[in-house]
Design an enzyme around this catalytic site. Structure first.
Site, mmCIF file in Angstrom:
data_model
loop_
_atom_site.group_PDB
_atom_site.id
_atom_site.type_symbol
_atom_site.label_atom_id
_atom_site.label_comp_id
_atom_site.label_asym_id
_atom_site.label_seq_id
_atom_site.Cartn_x
_atom_site.Cartn_y
_atom_site.Cartn_z
ATOM 1 N N GLU A 1 9.960 42.928 24.307
ATOM 2 C CA GLU A 1 8.673 43.336 23.757
ATOM 3 C C GLU A 1 7.634 42.217 23.865
ATOM 4 O O GLU A 1 6.455 42.480 24.120
ATOM 5 C CB GLU A 1 8.832 43.743 22.286
ATOM 6 C CG GLU A 1 9.727 44.947 22.072
ATOM 7 C CD GLU A 1 11.168 44.562 21.790
ATOM 8 O OE1 GLU A 1 11.784 45.228 20.950
ATOM 9 O OE2 GLU A 1 11.669 43.599 22.418
ATOM 10 N N TRP B 1 46.674 42.489 50.135
ATOM 11 C CA TRP B 1 45.747 43.077 49.192
ATOM 12 C C TRP B 1 46.039 44.559 49.137
ATOM 13 O O TRP B 1 46.184 45.184 50.187
ATOM 14 C CB TRP B 1 44.323 42.822 49.627
ATOM 15 C CG TRP B 1 43.949 41.387 49.637
ATOM 16 C CD1 TRP B 1 43.961 40.534 50.685
ATOM 17 C CD2 TRP B 1 43.485 40.629 48.515
ATOM 18 N NE1 TRP B 1 43.534 39.292 50.317
ATOM 19 C CE2 TRP B 1 43.231 39.333 48.976
ATOM 20 C CE3 TRP B 1 43.261 40.921 47.168
ATOM 21 C CZ2 TRP B 1 42.765 38.329 48.142
ATOM 22 C CZ3 TRP B 1 42.794 39.934 46.353
ATOM 23 C CH2 TRP B 1 42.554 38.645 46.839
ATOM 24 N N ARG C 1 32.641 35.411 43.214
ATOM 25 C CA ARG C 1 32.269 34.882 44.520
ATOM 26 C C ARG C 1 31.454 35.916 45.286
ATOM 27 O O ARG C 1 31.598 37.127 45.078
ATOM 28 C CB ARG C 1 33.537 34.508 45.308
ATOM 29 C CG ARG C 1 34.364 33.431 44.619
ATOM 30 C CD ARG C 1 35.573 33.009 45.424
ATOM 31 N NE ARG C 1 36.593 34.032 45.540
ATOM 32 C CZ ARG C 1 37.511 34.271 44.597
ATOM 33 N NH1 ARG C 1 37.488 33.587 43.455
ATOM 34 N NH2 ARG C 1 38.428 35.202 44.778
ATOM 35 N N GLU D 1 42.015 41.558 33.863
ATOM 36 C CA GLU D 1 42.430 41.806 35.248
ATOM 37 C C GLU D 1 43.937 41.715 35.462
ATOM 38 O O GLU D 1 44.405 41.897 36.574
ATOM 39 C CB GLU D 1 41.705 40.823 36.172
ATOM 40 C CG GLU D 1 40.202 41.031 36.205
ATOM 41 C CD GLU D 1 39.574 40.572 37.515
ATOM 42 O OE1 GLU D 1 40.306 40.426 38.506
ATOM 43 O OE2 GLU D 1 38.358 40.355 37.539
ATOM 44 N N GLY E 1 48.076 40.870 33.296
ATOM 45 C CA GLY E 1 48.943 41.687 34.116
ATOM 46 C C GLY E 1 49.398 42.934 33.360
ATOM 47 O O GLY E 1 48.787 43.367 32.375
#
Length: 371
Positions: free
Chosen positions: A47, A163, A200, A296, A298
């Site tokens: 504001e 991956w 990253r 993330e 486990g």
């Protein structure tokens, strides 16, 4: 309000422990004469930026704000007072501030300002979902990120996991990391993967802003040589169990116990041990300014958070491959004896990212077993 919401989104990842807020000022004729957004904690609120841009044209006009204007003195002055002093006659805001109990709106009305709440409230609540959760529950908003095969596995039988998902999904995760206060894993993930847990860019370079890295480690197993403890890329906190209080023994000379220390440059954060360890740990993180937490890994940590109904959102990346029954599951330790007792979730979004699919889920509000 759509413009105000777009402005608010610019602050994602920059304003914690404050909310993200956008504001637009209209003059007497309804023409836009100023806009602003909250850029960093301790700096002017949205504001104030918008009023400065509008100048004298704000008098008699309307302020459109994504969150109820603040009414209390903090590191900056109350926005309600600034709006009144600028001569604003109408305030339209999307979402009430749960920390104010309508105080901001009532102060404006008492000063003769017409107040209209609730415009595009659902969209505004989504923009500020993490902060609103933290404000209500006094703990960080917890997002559980899972990246699995179609059959819910995070690693093959031989332990290989890089991956499972493709490059676009991993880039999406790194963008998400820039918008949260902290990333968390369990100690088993540190021991198995030695993760870096930094944000990253697509070229692999570290981004300017890095979230706090957190390890949930009751028994303090994090090795001194792990990257989280040695690379200095971002602050690392290890949440561990407090030593239980022992009654004094008057018959023996008290012995000094060795102090528990964190490895490397990590900061040790003790939380109350026992069944409520995770809830106590999250409350401690909230007290230290953490409002949004991305978990993330486990599988054991994921299962424990789900079992205690401490997950506010699941971000599930599903890759088009199968790893079989011998692969490592994404969740362990979640005891679900019957379908009726299974934690329920609802899908709030789904989209394809590269060859993978990202599904966003939240706890089903009709789930009787939910929080």
């Amino acid at each position: 309000m759509r413009r105000a919401l777009a402005l608010a989104r610019r602050g994602l990842g920059l304003t914690s422990p404050n909310p993200v807020v956008g504001a637009v000022i209209l003059d007497r004729r309804g023409r836009e004469v100023g806009r602003g957004w909250h850029r960093k904690a301790g700096g002017p609120h949205a504001e104030i930026h918008a009023l400065r841009a509008a100048g004298p044209l704000a008098a008699g006009g309307t302020a459109v704000v994504t969150l109820e204007p603040c009414s209390r003195q903090g590191r900056t002055g109350p926005c309600t007072r600034a709006l009144v002093e600028a001569g604003i006659r109408h305030v339209v805001y999307a979402v009430s501030d749960p920390t104010l109990a309508d105080e901001g709106a009532e102060l404006l009305r008492a000063a003769g300002v017409e107040v209209r709440p609730g415009l595009m409230a659902a969209r505004a609540a989504e923009v500020n979902h993490a902060w609103l959760t933290a404000a209500v529950h006094r703990r960080p908003h917890v997002t559980l990120k899972l990246a699995t095969s179609l059959d819910g596995r995070i690693a093959a039988r031989d332990g290989s996991s890089r991956w499972i998902t493709g490059v676009p999904a991993r880039r999406d995760t790194h963008l998400l990391r820039t918008r949260v206060d902290a990333i968390a894993v369990g100690s088993a993930t540190v021991l198995a993967d030695d993760p870096q847990l930094t944000a990253r860019d697509p070229a692999g370079r570290a981004r300017r802003r890095q979230p706090v890295r957190i390890v949930f480690d009751r028994r303090l197993r994090t090795p001194a040589h792990c990257r989280l403890a040695t690379d200095g890329a971002a602050p690392t906190w290890i949440v561990t169990a407090k030593e239980p209080d022992r009654p004094p023994d008057r018959q023996r000379e008290p012995q000094r116990q060795p102090e528990r220390t964190a490895p490397g440059t990590c900061e040790l954060i003790p939380a109350d041990p026992g069944p409520g360890f995770l809830a106590a740990a999250l409350a401690e993180l909230h007290d230290r300014g953490i409002r949004s937490l991305l978990v993330e890994g486990g599988a054991t940590l994921a299962g424990a958070l789900l079992a205690e109904r401490l997950v506010d959102r699941i971000l599930w990346y599903s890759a088009p491959r199968l790893l079989g029954a011998d692969g490592a599951p994404a969740v362990r330790g979640l005891d679900v004896p019957t379908c009726a007792q299974a934690p329920g979730f609802r899908v709030i979004g789904a989209r394809r990212i590269g060859e993978d699919v990202r599904v966003v889920l939240e706890p089903d509000p009709t789930d009787k077993e939910g929080p």
